[in-house]
Design a protein around this motif. Sequence first.
Motif, PDB file in Angstrom:
ATOM      1  N   LEU A 140      31.804  29.683  39.735  1.00  0.00           N
ATOM      2  CA  LEU A 140      33.098  29.869  40.440  1.00  0.00           C
ATOM      3  C   LEU A 140      33.605  31.206  41.215  1.00  0.00           C
ATOM      4  O   LEU A 140      32.739  32.327  40.186  1.00  0.00           O
ATOM      5  N   GLY A 141      34.125  31.619  42.205  1.00  0.00           N
ATOM      6  CA  GLY A 141      34.661  32.848  42.889  1.00  0.00           C
ATOM      7  C   GLY A 141      35.581  32.994  42.242  1.00  0.00           C
ATOM      8  O   GLY A 141      36.811  32.345  42.475  1.00  0.00           O
ATOM      9  N   LEU A 142      35.556  34.765  42.676  1.00  0.00           N
ATOM     10  CA  LEU A 142      36.262  35.599  42.298  1.00  0.00           C
ATOM     11  C   LEU A 142      36.660  36.562  43.461  1.00  0.00           C
ATOM     12  O   LEU A 142      35.482  37.366  43.489  1.00  0.00           O
ATOM     13  N   ALA A 143      37.307  36.929  43.773  1.00  0.00           N
ATOM     14  CA  ALA A 143      37.207  38.236  45.562  1.00  0.00           C
ATOM     15  C   ALA A 143      38.529  38.407  45.200  1.00  0.00           C
ATOM     16  O   ALA A 143      39.792  38.408  45.267  1.00  0.00           O
ATOM     17  N   GLY A 144      38.639  40.003  44.840  1.00  0.00           N
ATOM     18  CA  GLY A 144      39.430  40.954  45.230  1.00  0.00           C
ATOM     19  C   GLY A 144      39.811  41.889  46.485  1.00  0.00           C
ATOM     20  O   GLY A 144      39.015  40.949  47.850  1.00  0.00           O
ATOM     21  N   HIS A 145      40.224  42.878  46.741  1.00  0.00           N
ATOM     22  CA  HIS A 145      40.155  43.393  47.656  1.00  0.00           C
ATOM     23  C   HIS A 145      38.382  44.725  47.726  1.00  0.00           C
ATOM     24  O   HIS A 145      38.409  44.311  48.803  1.00  0.00           O
ATOM     25  N   ALA A 146      38.054  44.523  46.970  1.00  0.00           N
ATOM     26  CA  ALA A 146      36.815  45.490  46.690  1.00  0.00           C
ATOM     27  C   ALA A 146      35.261  44.938  45.916  1.00  0.00           C
ATOM     28  O   ALA A 146      34.295  45.120  45.597  1.00  0.00           O
ATOM     29  N   ARG A 147      35.923  43.598  45.184  1.00  0.00           N
ATOM     30  CA  ARG A 147      35.613  43.404  44.033  1.00  0.00           C
ATOM     31  C   ARG A 147      34.885  42.118  44.594  1.00  0.00           C
ATOM     32  O   ARG A 147      36.323  41.372  44.707  1.00  0.00           O
ATOM     33  N   THR A 148      33.683  41.806  44.426  1.00  0.00           N
ATOM     34  CA  THR A 148      33.835  39.914  44.505  1.00  0.00           C
ATOM     35  C   THR A 148      33.099  39.758  43.185  1.00  0.00           C
ATOM     36  O   THR A 148      31.734  39.899  42.765  1.00  0.00           O
ATOM     37  N   LEU A 149      33.581  38.135  42.644  1.00  0.00           N
ATOM     38  CA  LEU A 149      32.223  37.658  41.448  1.00  0.00           C
ATOM     39  C   LEU A 149      32.411  36.712  41.722  1.00  0.00           C
ATOM     40  O   LEU A 149      32.578  35.719  41.906  1.00  0.00           O
TER      41      LEU A 149
END
Length: 374
Positions: A225-234
């Motif tokens: 599962l990928g989660l990506a915000g403005h400056a963070r990716t997990l």
Amino acid sequence: MKLRTDLAPLAAAVTDAARALPAKPPVPTLAAIRLHAAAGALTVAAFDYETSARATVDAEVTTPGTVLVSGRLLADITRTIKGTHPVDLELDGARLLLTSGRTCYTLHTLPLEEYPTLPRPAEASGTVAGPALAEAVHQVATAAGRDDALPILTGIQAEIGDHAITFAATDRYRFALRTIAWTPAAPTGTTDKVTIPAKSFAEATKILATDEQVHLTLPASHGVLGLAGHARTLTLRAMEGQLPDHTALWPTDFTATADVDTAELAAAVRRMSLVVERGHAVKLHLTDGALALSAGTATDASARDQVAATTDLLTGAPVSIAFNPGYLLDGITALNTDRIRLQVVHPVKPALLSPTAEDSTALRYLIMPIRQAG
């Protein structure tokens, strides 16, 4: 590698990436944080084969490059350094020099060739509001199991449709359910289910809680599962299996209902907990216009209390039900509402906690009672 960046964003990036560091790394390189400098940015990353975290900060990059350094040490250093001086990072042979003002550290680097390739999410499946995602995952994580002997119960299941995501978690003694809206990139008319370790999921969404939009990439054949915000990716590796079907668990017919101030009820339960021994319960007595609480035994310490409540006793008679005080308090706190509704079916059947306001997407917390003697 040589660069300059500001201390505060660097410290925040290192702290966020360090959340993916394993507590007991099987090999030394997995205890490392990867620093990659290129094109005006520094990317800070960590990976333990189950969870990866990347954070990006602006940087004046003089010489691009990539290094591995001890993650815990780097986190401690960036957290400890004070002041407004920028941070200079420069690779000197096999050592990384970190300088801020008059403070200078020399860190040994680890072999890059031994570090695993960081997973990269595929194209985003859709977007969801960061604050709503973090709140929902945090709320249902309360009910997730902590017994590794039943690993699937330590996860949060996300049921993803065309317009909403429903999160669920259970440890067999309580069940939490919460729904939020989301916007899929391409509606399919189908529902996908994925189960993610609750602790990792809560940590990841906490990092992205301030992002207005979070891009989600649903697990495909690679199970990530990928989660990506403005400056963070997990990325979070999905668990095998699904939670038991919960559709038949939720009661609809109740014999008693009590609406009560959340803070007052939480405070009363805490007061009762002071005299509750392990394995014993806090008893709730629903009467006309009040919710009475009691705990303890006649041969030991005991306590009684009462909070005002708007009650509806459908059978006309008072109703008593008993709960594990920790489980009860968890549910009350997780609801995050001014007033709470307790709905009782029977003293030995699961009861429902929910906000008093009618909202089908709000947290619902089903809790098993403890059978009372006699």
